[in-house]
Design a protein around this motif. Sequence first.
Motif, mmCIF file in Angstrom:
data_model
loop_
_atom_site.group_PDB
_atom_site.id
_atom_site.type_symbol
_atom_site.label_atom_id
_atom_site.label_comp_id
_atom_site.label_asym_id
_atom_site.label_seq_id
_atom_site.Cartn_x
_atom_site.Cartn_y
_atom_site.Cartn_z
ATOM 1 N N THR A 134 0.872 -1.178 0.000
ATOM 2 C CA THR A 134 0.000 0.000 0.000
ATOM 3 C C THR A 134 0.903 1.220 0.000
ATOM 4 N N VAL A 135 0.742 2.068 -1.012
ATOM 5 C CA VAL A 135 1.706 3.140 -1.252
ATOM 6 C C VAL A 135 0.974 4.439 -1.565
ATOM 7 N N THR A 136 1.721 5.528 -1.484
ATOM 8 C CA THR A 136 1.185 6.825 -1.870
ATOM 9 C C THR A 136 1.313 7.018 -3.379
ATOM 10 N N SER A 137 0.679 8.051 -3.866
ATOM 11 C CA SER A 137 0.713 8.332 -5.293
ATOM 12 C C SER A 137 2.136 8.630 -5.746
ATOM 13 N N GLY A 138 2.458 8.226 -6.967
ATOM 14 C CA GLY A 138 3.777 8.474 -7.524
ATOM 15 C C GLY A 138 4.747 7.340 -7.335
ATOM 16 N N PHE A 139 4.307 6.247 -6.706
ATOM 17 C CA PHE A 139 5.193 5.110 -6.453
ATOM 18 C C PHE A 139 5.332 4.279 -7.713
ATOM 19 N N TYR A 140 6.589 3.973 -8.092
ATOM 20 C CA TYR A 140 6.864 3.129 -9.248
ATOM 21 C C TYR A 140 7.034 1.678 -8.778
ATOM 22 N N VAL A 141 6.055 0.829 -9.076
ATOM 23 C CA VAL A 141 6.133 -0.570 -8.648
ATOM 24 C C VAL A 141 7.278 -1.279 -9.363
ATOM 25 N N ARG A 142 7.449 -0.978 -10.649
ATOM 26 C CA ARG A 142 8.524 -1.651 -11.393
ATOM 27 C C ARG A 142 9.900 -1.242 -10.875
ATOM 28 N N SER A 143 10.056 -0.004 -10.421
ATOM 29 C CA SER A 143 11.326 0.404 -9.809
ATOM 30 C C SER A 143 11.561 -0.340 -8.506
ATOM 31 N N PHE A 144 10.493 -0.553 -7.746
ATOM 32 C CA PHE A 144 10.611 -1.337 -6.512
ATOM 33 C C PHE A 144 11.111 -2.740 -6.824
ATOM 34 N N CYS A 145 10.541 -3.388 -7.843
ATOM 35 C CA CYS A 145 10.964 -4.746 -8.200
ATOM 36 C C CYS A 145 12.439 -4.769 -8.601
ATOM 37 N N HIS A 146 12.842 -3.786 -9.406
ATOM 38 C CA HIS A 146 14.242 -3.704 -9.834
ATOM 39 C C HIS A 146 15.169 -3.491 -8.623
ATOM 40 N N ASP A 147 14.805 -2.569 -7.760
ATOM 41 C CA ASP A 147 15.644 -2.267 -6.594
ATOM 42 C C ASP A 147 15.693 -3.434 -5.611
ATOM 43 N N LEU A 148 14.608 -4.203 -5.510
ATOM 44 C CA LEU A 148 14.602 -5.362 -4.620
ATOM 45 C C LEU A 148 15.614 -6.399 -5.094
ATOM 46 N N GLY A 149 15.713 -6.579 -6.415
ATOM 47 C CA GLY A 149 16.704 -7.506 -6.933
ATOM 48 C C GLY A 149 18.124 -7.093 -6.598
ATOM 49 N N VAL A 150 18.397 -5.776 -6.687
ATOM 50 C CA VAL A 150 19.726 -5.272 -6.319
ATOM 51 C C VAL A 150 19.978 -5.481 -4.833
ATOM 52 N N LYS A 151 18.933 -5.316 -4.031
ATOM 53 C CA LYS A 151 19.069 -5.426 -2.575
ATOM 54 C C LYS A 151 19.481 -6.827 -2.137
ATOM 55 N N VAL A 152 19.046 -7.849 -2.878
ATOM 56 C CA VAL A 152 19.391 -9.230 -2.509
ATOM 57 C C VAL A 152 20.589 -9.735 -3.306
ATOM 58 N N GLY A 153 21.351 -8.834 -3.915
ATOM 59 C CA GLY A 153 22.567 -9.217 -4.606
ATOM 60 C C GLY A 153 22.337 -9.910 -5.925
ATOM 61 N N SER A 154 21.264 -9.549 -6.625
ATOM 62 C CA SER A 154 20.959 -10.166 -7.904
ATOM 63 C C SER A 154 20.259 -9.139 -8.789
ATOM 64 N N SER A 155 19.335 -9.585 -9.595
ATOM 65 C CA SER A 155 18.509 -8.716 -10.422
ATOM 66 C C SER A 155 17.073 -9.186 -10.311
#
Length: 488
Positions: free
Chosen positions: A330-351
Amino acid sequence: MAASTPVLDGVFAVNKPVGMSSAQVIRDCQQQFNPSGFFKPMIDQQRADRESESKNQKKKRRFGKNDIRVKMGHGGTLDPLATGALILGVGRGTKSLQSFLDCTKTYETIVLFGASTDTYDRVGKVLKKTAYEHITRPMVEEALNGFRGTLQQMPPLYSALKMEGKPLYEYAREGKPIPREIATREVNVTELELLEWYDPGTHDHRWPAEDATTFERNFAEQVWKIEKDQLTKEKRTPEEEEEEKKALERHERFKQKADENVDALVYDKVNKRKKHSAKEPPLMSGALGEHPPVKQEGGRGSNLIPPPHDPNTPPPWDDKGPPAARIRMTVTSGFYVRSFCHDLGVKVGSSAMMAELCRSRQGDFVLGTPNCIEFSEFAKGEETWAPLVKDALDQWNSKPKPDLPQQAPGRARPVWSPNRAQKSIESPSSPRKRKASEEPAGTKPLSPKRKKSASPKASKPAAETAEEEEEWNGIADDDAPASAAKSA
């Protein structure tokens, strides 16, 4: 349905199907609404208003907008890849759509690990593939802690990334440095939960088959480096912060303007020159690669997502494949879901990339409730959709309406300067003539004609500049504020 009772204006929502643009949803609804008895009072009222127009008003009406149809708009664009609640306004209800651009939204997305794409989702080109054997559910749940609360988020590579009138990749192609930092936005994640974990070999989600070119990969690496530098470098000066704030405000103003004006009212141009015969075969849309051609059903915004992969085609990996996760937020307006997915991959040392997306709630409109109608119901005819639309509009009109701004903010008026006035008087080659309303009190008019032509008309809200118009990529994403036109 009888048309004795005037139709209700208002707002309702539909469950948008995958592969369809938000604008095409409106076009398909209008195709059902325009000839219906339910909306006949609205059509009759528009026809009466047209007949009372003066000749000048009729001349000003642009080609393609002369036909009378149900006035419609939407309160937040959904990406073609996404499904879920798409808010629609009819009649006077379109004036309330602005209030939904800043409301809270709930999404469910499936994140596929092991590869990243230029669009940050499964319909782009693969930029790189990384190891994924080490990714576990506890690791992902731990990484999610860094995405809760308030954070700065950078848009995807090809979403809203234009600077000084041209896309970022043009700077890279010309060998020029990017003129300024990429604008990030402050977003807030109030809820974030991992709903389901898919071990390798237990799901059918796949990476795209097409790989990016060397130039596209180099460009992506350049943008990712800029993003990393922005997050790790020292805090910017107040002047830099102010310049970044102004740039982001220009971007938001144009995006909001596009939401209100570009796609809020959807019209198709009428081709009067060529009339297609009923005997002509339907047009086919060719597919890329080995996929067979797919029949184009509906309008031009109906089949915007490539067909699903052939289950008999071997997957793009030799082992069991990468894991995936279904996450709700649940997010506020302007949140990029696809950017979240991309950044999550970087966070766990992958893509990672976004494989699926569903907007389950926007404001008070929730999937599965009476005010959110299944899109398939409209194809069943007026006898089916009219009662559903009436119930949804009755529900909307029975509740208090959101407070809306009385007038859109206009551009600030130029400050009067004696030097500027003298320069404009002395320069006979200047094509611009100063209006009488710009002259300060007590200033003598330049000529009687100017004084006579002074008009008391109210100033029209100024349009965005050409530079501001080009700062947005023109495609609204899954979530970013938009009512008309890619923001996840």
